[in-house]
Design a protein around this motif. Structure first.
Motif: not given
Length: 227
Positions: A82-98, A134-145
């Motif tokens: 069961i793989l659950t990952i992405g909340g930290n990837d989507s943090n702009p401070e971590r600089n991990i692109s989509a 705002a940037d974190y929220s935007k990224n999080l929505l994109e990464y969950m998609q």
């Protein structure tokens, strides 16, 4: 949904299930964790069905999961992950692109399936977007998609907690926040609701003796079902 592990259990084989992720997966507070409910559900069918291993580390990204894959996942030779990952990837401070996030999801999936594991992707529960930058929220929505899209592309099941919980967040934010420890993490009630939903997803049952203990979670699950 039927998985190969169901057939293995029916044939009397011991199974190994691993939860792989970050703080959403790591046990760091009191009370039952969502993965405990998964184990209870499986063991309601067969009390000696096998091992359930929590391999979550707070703060991890997909990069970290790849770095610790060999030592902390492959060695268990799991039948189901069961793989659950992405909340930290989507943090702009971590600089991990989509693009890198999606690529890493695909690499993880390839490694696991090549090793014989079935893979279930999970989105996060709906994080409290109003409390994030705002940037974190935007990224999080994109990464969950991206989790949804990648699961579909790779023909792997996706448990979309985010879409389910976000209906409640938008409809009744006070009720939603009773399940949240902070903007990014669930509390014991949230863990319970996630776990009860996963029991349903894996077509297992919550033993009747636990219904009293889970009363509040069952009520909240019914509320989510109604939306």
């Amino acid at each position: 949904m039927k998985f190969n592990v169901h057939g293995k259990m029916e044939n009397g084989q011991a199974i190994r299930v691993v939860a792989f992720g970050s703080s959403n997966t790591q046990r760091f507070q009191t009370g039952m964790h969502w993965f405990d409910f998964v184990e209870l559900g499986f063991k309601s069918k067969c009390s000696s069905c096998g091992q359930f291993i929590n391999s979550g580390i707070s703060g991890n990204t997909t990069v970290d999961l790849l770095n610790r894959y060999d030592n902390e996942l492959a060695r268990y030779e799991p039948y189901l992950v069961i793989l659950t990952i992405g909340g930290n990837d989507s943090n702009p401070e971590r600089n991990i692109s989509a693009e890198l996030y999606r690529e890493n999801l695909c690499i993880l999936h390839e490694k696991m399936t090549n090793a014989g594991s079935e893979v279930v992707f999970q989105t996060y529960y709906a994080c409290d977007l109003d409390l994030l930058e705002a940037d974190y929220s935007k990224n999080l929505l994109e990464y969950m998609q991206l989790v949804r899209d990648t699961g579909k592309e790779l023909n792997s099941p996706v448990v979309d907690h985010f879409a389910r919980w976000d209906k409640l967040r938008l409809h009744d934010v006070s009720a939603y926040r009773t399940m949240m420890r902070d903007a990014m993490h669930v509390n014991p009630l949230g863990n319970m609701v996630l776990g009860l939903d996963l029991i349903d997803f894996f077509e297992m049952e919550l033993p009747g003796e636990f219904h009293g203990y889970c009363r509040e979670g069952l009520i909240m699950k019914s509320y989510l079902d109604s939306l």
